[in-house]
Motif scaffolding. Sequence first.
Motif, PDB file in Angstrom:
ATOM      1  N   ARG A   4       6.653  -5.300   1.892  1.00 37.23           N
ATOM      2  CA  ARG A   4       5.811  -4.850   0.789  1.00 37.23           C
ATOM      3  C   ARG A   4       4.881  -5.979   0.382  1.00 37.23           C
ATOM      4  O   ARG A   4       5.279  -7.150   0.329  1.00 37.23           O
ATOM      5  N   LYS A  10      -2.081  -7.183  -2.257  1.00 35.79           N
ATOM      6  CA  LYS A  10      -2.477  -5.772  -2.336  1.00 35.79           C
ATOM      7  C   LYS A  10      -3.898  -5.651  -2.890  1.00 35.79           C
ATOM      8  O   LYS A  10      -4.718  -4.900  -2.351  1.00 35.79           O
ATOM      9  N   TRP A  79       2.369  -0.904   3.860  1.00 36.28           N
ATOM     10  CA  TRP A  79       2.921  -2.016   3.088  1.00 36.28           C
ATOM     11  C   TRP A  79       2.925  -1.775   1.582  1.00 36.28           C
ATOM     12  O   TRP A  79       3.026  -2.723   0.803  1.00 36.28           O
ATOM     13  N   THR A  80       2.738  -0.530   1.168  1.00 39.90           N
ATOM     14  CA  THR A  80       2.864  -0.185  -0.248  1.00 39.90           C
ATOM     15  C   THR A  80       3.802   1.013  -0.369  1.00 39.90           C
ATOM     16  O   THR A  80       4.275   1.548   0.633  1.00 39.90           O
ATOM     17  N   ASN A  81       4.025   1.434  -1.587  1.00 37.04           N
ATOM     18  CA  ASN A  81       4.923   2.566  -1.822  1.00 37.04           C
ATOM     19  C   ASN A  81       4.326   3.904  -1.396  1.00 37.04           C
ATOM     20  O   ASN A  81       5.037   4.908  -1.363  1.00 37.04           O
TER      21      ASN A  81
END
Length: 174
Positions: A4, A10, A79-81
């Motif tokens: 993550r 991000k 790589w994120t939710n």
Amino acid sequence: MSYRLSLKKKQLLITIHVISIISWFGGVFCMFMLGLYMLNSDNGEQLYYTLENMHLVDVILIRYTALVAFLSGLALSLWTNWGLFNYYWIVTKLILTIVLILFGVAYLSPWLSQLLREADQGRSLALINAAFLDKSYSLLGGAIANIVALAFMTAISYFKPFGKIKPKLNKSKS
């Protein structure tokens, strides 16, 4: 456990993604406007140099920014939710991005290269060639399709419609 991104990474990746999409969209819009200008060329030199500029826009503003948009969008999904296959809007964007890139590689770039060669050889005579004009209109149609698809993808990124993809439940028989 999957990787993550930290908040800073991000934000950086989102910035890269948005800038690449803006550049891609701008390049496609520029191609459309140059295509209209090309069809109204007064002479062979103007026709050739307009097509040469379109080729430059294709190589610099569209090819690489489309690839960066694809890769950064893929990374953001993985790589994120959000996930890559958790939401219909993400899958829709993924499919449209792949289709646009493949359409550009398979059709639009070769059409543009062919128009450039024909304009180099025939100059103003190319504008009275029916095949040249047909390919020119196809190129403009491709630019319009790209503009519409990119605008649609931007809208669904903002509104996030269609909902979450629900996993199929395996019902075991007892």
